[in-house]
Design a protein around this motif. Structure first.
Motif, PDB file in Angstrom:
ATOM      1  N   GLY A 156      50.961  36.048  43.478  1.00  0.00           N
ATOM      2  CA  GLY A 156      50.285  35.403  44.587  1.00  0.00           C
ATOM      3  C   GLY A 156      49.071  34.593  44.163  1.00  0.00           C
ATOM      4  N   PHE A 157      48.866  34.419  42.854  1.00  0.00           N
ATOM      5  CA  PHE A 157      47.715  33.641  42.377  1.00  0.00           C
ATOM      6  C   PHE A 157      48.001  32.147  42.491  1.00  0.00           C
ATOM      7  CE2 PHE A 157      46.178  37.534  40.900  1.00  0.00           C
ATOM      8  CZ  PHE A 157      44.928  37.398  40.300  1.00  0.00           C
ATOM      9  N   THR A 158      47.035  31.416  43.006  1.00  0.00           N
ATOM     10  CA  THR A 158      47.093  29.957  43.042  1.00  0.00           C
ATOM     11  C   THR A 158      46.162  29.420  41.956  1.00  0.00           C
ATOM     12  OG1 THR A 158      45.258  29.761  44.594  1.00  0.00           O
ATOM     13  CG2 THR A 158      47.481  30.000  45.546  1.00  0.00           C
ATOM     14  N   CYS A 159      46.118  28.121  41.802  1.00  0.00           N
ATOM     15  CA  CYS A 159      45.195  27.522  40.821  1.00  0.00           C
ATOM     16  C   CYS A 159      43.761  27.960  41.086  1.00  0.00           C
ATOM     17  CB  CYS A 159      45.279  25.996  40.882  1.00  0.00           C
ATOM     18  SG  CYS A 159      46.813  25.321  40.243  1.00  0.00           S
ATOM     19  N   LEU A 160      43.371  28.027  42.348  1.00  0.00           N
ATOM     20  CA  LEU A 160      42.001  28.415  42.680  1.00  0.00           C
ATOM     21  C   LEU A 160      41.731  29.881  42.344  1.00  0.00           C
ATOM     22  CD1 LEU A 160      39.458  27.102  43.715  1.00  0.00           C
ATOM     23  CD2 LEU A 160      40.183  27.612  46.041  1.00  0.00           C
ATOM     24  N   HIS A 161      42.742  30.733  42.478  1.00  0.00           N
ATOM     25  CA  HIS A 161      42.572  32.134  42.055  1.00  0.00           C
ATOM     26  C   HIS A 161      42.323  32.205  40.548  1.00  0.00           C
ATOM     27  CE1 HIS A 161      44.690  33.155  45.886  1.00  0.00           C
ATOM     28  NE2 HIS A 161      43.828  34.146  45.858  1.00  0.00           N
ATOM     29  N   PHE A 162      43.116  31.464  39.786  1.00  0.00           N
ATOM     30  CA  PHE A 162      42.929  31.479  38.327  1.00  0.00           C
ATOM     31  C   PHE A 162      41.557  30.931  37.937  1.00  0.00           C
ATOM     32  CE2 PHE A 162      47.628  31.737  38.136  1.00  0.00           C
ATOM     33  CZ  PHE A 162      47.712  32.886  37.368  1.00  0.00           C
ATOM     34  N   ALA A 163      41.083  29.940  38.658  1.00  0.00           N
ATOM     35  CA  ALA A 163      39.753  29.395  38.384  1.00  0.00           C
ATOM     36  C   ALA A 163      38.664  30.409  38.713  1.00  0.00           C
ATOM     37  CB  ALA A 163      39.533  28.125  39.197  1.00  0.00           C
ATOM     38  N   SER A 164      38.978  31.368  39.565  1.00  0.00           N
ATOM     39  CA  SER A 164      37.983  32.321  40.065  1.00  0.00           C
ATOM     40  C   SER A 164      38.038  33.690  39.403  1.00  0.00           C
ATOM     41  CB  SER A 164      38.181  32.516  41.574  1.00  0.00           C
ATOM     42  OG  SER A 164      38.121  31.295  42.247  1.00  0.00           O
ATOM     43  N   ASP A 165      39.034  33.942  38.566  1.00  0.00           N
ATOM     44  CA  ASP A 165      39.255  35.308  38.091  1.00  0.00           C
ATOM     45  C   ASP A 165      38.486  35.700  36.836  1.00  0.00           C
ATOM     46  OD1 ASP A 165      40.628  34.156  35.987  1.00  0.00           O
ATOM     47  OD2 ASP A 165      42.456  35.298  36.292  1.00  0.00           O
ATOM     48  N   THR A 168      46.094  37.011  47.335  1.00  0.00           N
ATOM     49  CA  THR A 168      47.054  37.483  46.343  1.00  0.00           C
ATOM     50  C   THR A 168      47.914  38.577  46.972  1.00  0.00           C
ATOM     51  OG1 THR A 168      45.504  39.140  45.512  1.00  0.00           O
ATOM     52  CG2 THR A 168      45.532  37.010  44.381  1.00  0.00           C
ATOM     53  N   ASP A 169      49.058  38.815  46.377  1.00  0.00           N
ATOM     54  CA  ASP A 169      49.930  39.890  46.850  1.00  0.00           C
ATOM     55  C   ASP A 169      49.314  41.233  46.477  1.00  0.00           C
ATOM     56  OD1 ASP A 169      51.679  37.885  47.606  1.00  0.00           O
ATOM     57  OD2 ASP A 169      52.944  38.097  45.837  1.00  0.00           O
ATOM     58  N   GLY A 170      49.480  42.203  47.321  1.00  0.00           N
ATOM     59  CA  GLY A 170      49.039  43.559  47.006  1.00  0.00           C
ATOM     60  C   GLY A 170      47.562  43.804  47.219  1.00  0.00           C
ATOM     61  N   THR A 171      46.708  43.117  46.452  1.00  0.00           N
ATOM     62  CA  THR A 171      45.265  43.367  46.548  1.00  0.00           C
ATOM     63  C   THR A 171      44.570  42.493  47.584  1.00  0.00           C
ATOM     64  OG1 THR A 171      44.832  41.826  44.761  1.00  0.00           O
ATOM     65  CG2 THR A 171      45.053  44.155  44.167  1.00  0.00           C
ATOM     66  N   TRP A 172      45.238  41.474  48.038  1.00  0.00           N
ATOM     67  CA  TRP A 172      44.712  40.554  49.068  1.00  0.00           C
ATOM     68  C   TRP A 172      43.439  39.843  48.651  1.00  0.00           C
ATOM     69  CZ3 TRP A 172      45.034  44.171  53.949  1.00  0.00           C
ATOM     70  CH2 TRP A 172      46.365  44.532  54.157  1.00  0.00           C
ATOM     71  N   ASN A 173      43.272  39.612  47.377  1.00  0.00           N
ATOM     72  CA  ASN A 173      42.080  38.901  46.924  1.00  0.00           C
ATOM     73  C   ASN A 173      42.142  37.433  47.296  1.00  0.00           C
ATOM     74  OD1 ASN A 173      40.229  40.662  45.477  1.00  0.00           O
ATOM     75  ND2 ASN A 173      41.941  41.004  44.084  1.00  0.00           N
ATOM     76  N   THR A 174      40.997  36.913  47.732  1.00  0.00           N
ATOM     77  CA  THR A 174      40.832  35.474  47.894  1.00  0.00           C
ATOM     78  C   THR A 174      40.136  34.980  46.630  1.00  0.00           C
ATOM     79  OG1 THR A 174      38.629  35.646  48.887  1.00  0.00           O
ATOM     80  CG2 THR A 174      40.527  35.700  50.409  1.00  0.00           C
TER      81      THR A 174
END
Length: 94
Positions: free
Chosen positions: A21-30, A56-62
């Motif tokens: 469930g990670f998008t480009c913005l998730h990868f930029a933020s992780d 994200t899937d499961g953890t619901w992180n933005t």
């Protein structure tokens, strides 16, 4: 495929237990950006249509909850400036 569609396409796990469930913005933020360029390209991703509230899937992180979890103040501020929900919580209510 449009740039917005590409930017917002979520990952699918290649192995059991891997995050999805990670998008480009998730990868930029992780926290994986060791060169600290993320505060430069995050506004560009948002300008191209990156979804600030994608979960994200499961953890619901933005992207914002990931940035806060990594103590990435620079990125947290950039996401808030772009309109991220400062009250967003993940599945662990963090």
């Amino acid at each position: 495929m449009t740039p917005e569609k590409i930017i917002n396409t979520a990952t699918k796990p290649s192995k059991p237990g891997w995050p999805s469930g990670f998008t480009c913005l998730h990868f930029a933020s992780d926290g994986s950006d060791h060169d600290r360029m993320r505060e430069n390209f995050t506004p560009r991703l948002v300008a191209l249509g990156a979804h600030l509230e994608a979960r994200t899937d499961g953890t619901w992180n933005t992207p914002f909850t990931l940035a806060v979890g990594q103590a990435a103040g620079d990125l947290s501020r950039a996401l808030l400036k772009a309109g991220a929900d400062k009250n967003a919580k993940n599945s662990r209510a963090k």
